[in-house]
Design a protein around this motif. Structure first.
Motif, PDB file in Angstrom:
ATOM      1  N   LEU A 151      69.884  -5.968  70.620  1.00 29.28           N
ATOM      2  CA  LEU A 151      70.397  -4.995  71.586  1.00 29.28           C
ATOM      3  C   LEU A 151      69.586  -3.710  71.516  1.00 29.28           C
ATOM      4  O   LEU A 151      69.232  -3.246  70.432  1.00 29.28           O
ATOM      5  N   ARG A 152      69.303  -3.137  72.681  1.00 24.70           N
ATOM      6  CA  ARG A 152      68.549  -1.889  72.761  1.00 24.70           C
ATOM      7  C   ARG A 152      69.227  -0.954  73.754  1.00 24.70           C
ATOM      8  O   ARG A 152      69.709  -1.383  74.799  1.00 24.70           O
ATOM      9  N   ARG A 153      69.254   0.339  73.414  1.00 27.34           N
ATOM     10  CA  ARG A 153      69.822   1.345  74.310  1.00 27.34           C
ATOM     11  C   ARG A 153      68.712   1.927  75.181  1.00 27.34           C
ATOM     12  O   ARG A 153      67.612   2.202  74.705  1.00 27.34           O
ATOM     13  N   GLU A 182      67.490   5.098  77.187  1.00 25.40           N
ATOM     14  CA  GLU A 182      67.771   6.531  77.229  1.00 25.40           C
ATOM     15  C   GLU A 182      67.696   7.095  78.643  1.00 25.40           C
ATOM     16  O   GLU A 182      68.431   8.003  78.999  1.00 25.40           O
ATOM     17  N   GLU A 198      66.616  -0.746  67.458  1.00 24.78           N
ATOM     18  CA  GLU A 198      66.996  -2.054  67.991  1.00 24.78           C
ATOM     19  C   GLU A 198      67.968  -2.726  67.034  1.00 24.78           C
ATOM     20  O   GLU A 198      67.674  -2.915  65.859  1.00 24.78           O
ATOM     21  N   ARG A 229      73.396   1.030  80.307  1.00 21.70           N
ATOM     22  CA  ARG A 229      72.803   1.787  79.201  1.00 21.70           C
ATOM     23  C   ARG A 229      72.326   0.894  78.059  1.00 21.70           C
ATOM     24  O   ARG A 229      71.651   1.360  77.149  1.00 21.70           O
ATOM     25  N   TYR A 230      72.703  -0.390  78.075  1.00 20.11           N
ATOM     26  CA  TYR A 230      72.292  -1.302  77.009  1.00 20.11           C
ATOM     27  C   TYR A 230      71.733  -2.588  77.613  1.00 20.11           C
ATOM     28  O   TYR A 230      72.245  -3.089  78.618  1.00 20.11           O
ATOM     29  N   ASP A 278      77.807   2.153  79.267  1.00 19.12           N
ATOM     30  CA  ASP A 278      77.887   3.032  78.100  1.00 19.12           C
ATOM     31  C   ASP A 278      79.088   2.700  77.223  1.00 19.12           C
ATOM     32  O   ASP A 278      79.045   2.872  76.002  1.00 19.12           O
ATOM     33  N   PHE A 301      75.839  -2.432  68.119  1.00 10.91           N
ATOM     34  CA  PHE A 301      75.966  -1.336  69.084  1.00 10.91           C
ATOM     35  C   PHE A 301      75.730   0.013  68.408  1.00 10.91           C
ATOM     36  O   PHE A 301      75.076   0.901  68.971  1.00 10.91           O
ATOM     37  N   ALA A 329      72.041   0.469  67.924  1.00 15.30           N
ATOM     38  CA  ALA A 329      71.382   0.772  69.195  1.00 15.30           C
ATOM     39  C   ALA A 329      71.652   2.209  69.627  1.00 15.30           C
ATOM     40  O   ALA A 329      70.779   2.875  70.197  1.00 15.30           O
ATOM     41  N   GLU A 330      72.859   2.716  69.343  1.00 17.66           N
ATOM     42  CA  GLU A 330      73.190   4.097  69.701  1.00 17.66           C
ATOM     43  C   GLU A 330      72.303   5.092  68.970  1.00 17.66           C
ATOM     44  O   GLU A 330      72.049   6.197  69.460  1.00 17.66           O
TER      45      GLU A 330
END
Length: 415
Positions: A100-102, A104, A83, A112-113, A31, A75, A78-79
């Motif tokens: 980058l993808r978060r 959930e 994407e 988390r990523y 995270d 980032f 992604a948050e």
């Protein structure tokens, strides 16, 4: 999995050997951005030689300083649940498409990523080679029988070939620095600009068909295609586009559309167009009595054809159409149904009195003066029926009521 896909979940420990062998660079972060694990392809691309977990600062040290903000933006994207994507250059000189993808609801709470890295070094080098061949590009495009132009990232024209001059009417020096969007017809500009922005944001080619204003103020329809050109870092440095004159096609299409919707003799909307307008108004009225319908039938029209010939009959129909158009309000639609039958659709009606007023004005204009053809005075008399709706009824009900009222008027006028 393709070389641009991002897994939905981090691998289980039992799956790590497979991830380690994957050709796509895959990285898994906590995270706070700490790199928990990355496979061999990722480590090779970024030149990572450290241990896991790796601090954010250690990962950032692998990227040239001027691209650190790009990684932070990825980032942040992604948050937000989207994407993130950018092009980066490593200190080792590689160019990387980083996504980058978060996650959930991760099955491993320490991750988390998930990021995917693709080597685009050869692509960026190829683009550099294209830019270095700029002079050759200009030589080739100058001889092409199509308008070619180049703009800066904001759309200002930087170069155009001779065919662009022929199409636009502007000398090459006049066009330089002018926004390509200034040449678009004002009514089409906003939509074209919106599509161009969406294409630029996505980094994909743009295509638009719109009206184009020449230097003398005349209009042409053009098909525009542009392609973004990126630099080695993935930034758009220019657009290369072509213009094709499609005015002839649009004119033919417009003529065909008009012919399909209008009566060839009188120029009025035909039966299908009038009924479509009636259906649209009734659907929008939501039960209110604000749509009026007027049926008009020429009395004894067959006698005109028999006594004076079909040319005289056609002349009567054309003149009746003209007089009906004069009798109506701007929001009304006059159409020819067939033969000697006409229809008026009245919009925004507040009561039957308004419909009757339009009908009587139409009757007066048609019957007050004879129609002169080839020296003959031809008298035109009409039977008229009106209805108002839709109320609780339907379009067929409205038509039937007007039709019945018209035949009642015809019977009464014969006695």
């Amino acid at each position: 999995m393709s070389d641009r896909d991002i897994p939905d979940q981090p691998p289980r420990r039992s799956e790590r050997p497979l991830v380690e062998l994957a050709p796509t660079g895959l990285g898994f972060a906590a995270d706070d951005g700490t790199l928990v694990y990355a496979n061999a392809a990722w480590r090779e691309l970024y030149g990572f030689r450290g241990r896991f977990p790796a601090a954010v600062e250690d990962v950032m040290s692998l990227i040239v300083p001027e691209h650190h903000d790009r990684m932070r933006d990825v980032f942040e994207t992604a948050e937000r649940g989207e994407e993130g994507q950018c092009w980066l250059r490593t200190v080792a000189g590689r160019h990387i498409d980083h996504r980058l993808r978060r996650i959930e609801e991760p099955r491993d709470p320490s991750i988390r990523y998930i990021g995917a890295a693709t080597d685009v070094t050869e692509l960026t080098e190829a683009l550099d080679a294209v830019r270095r061949s700029d002079e050759r590009f200009r030589t080739i495009t100058s001889s092409l029988p199509v308008a070619v132009f180049r703009t800066d990232p904001d759309g200002a024209i930087t170069w155009a070939n001779e065919w662009m001059k022929e199409l636009s009417g502007y000398e090459l020096e006049e066009g330089k620095g002018r926004s390509a969007f200034d040449l678009i017809h004002p009514d089409d500009r906003r939509a074209a600009l919106s599509r161009a922005i969406a294409a630029a944001d996505a980094g994909v080619p743009f295509e638009s068909e719109h009206r184009f204003i020449r230097s003398d103020g005349s209009e042409r329809w053009v098909l525009v295609r542009t392609t973004p050109v990126h630099d080695a870092d993935g930034d758009i440095v220019e657009h290369i586009g072509t213009l094709e004159d499609v005015t002839g096609y649009h004119l033919r299409t417009s003529e065909l559309a008009h012919a399909a919707a209008h009566d060839p003799l009188t120029g009025l909307p035909n039966r299908a167009s009038v009924l479509r307008r009636l259906e649209d108004l009734c659907a929008a009225s939501r039960g209110r009595y604000d749509v009026g319908l007027i049926f008009i039938d020429l009395d004894d029209f067959k006698q005109v054809n028999d006594d004076h010939g079909h040319q005289a009959g056609d002349a009567v129909l054309v003149e009746v159409a003209r007089r009906l158009s004069t009798a109506t309000r701007s929001q009304d639609l006059v159409g020819r149904l067939a033969g000697d039958e006409f229809m008026i659709v009245c919009a925004g009606i507040e009561g039957m009195g308004q419909v009757d007023a339009v009908a009587e004005r139409a009757r007066h204009l048609i019957e007050e003066q004879p129609i002169v053809h080839a020296g003959d005075e031809l008298l035109a008399r009409v039977s008229i029926g009106c209805s108002i709706g839709p109320g609780g009824g339907s379009v067929p009900d409205l038509i039937q009521q007007a039709d019945q009222a018209m035949y009642t008027d015809k019977r009464n006028r014969r006695h």
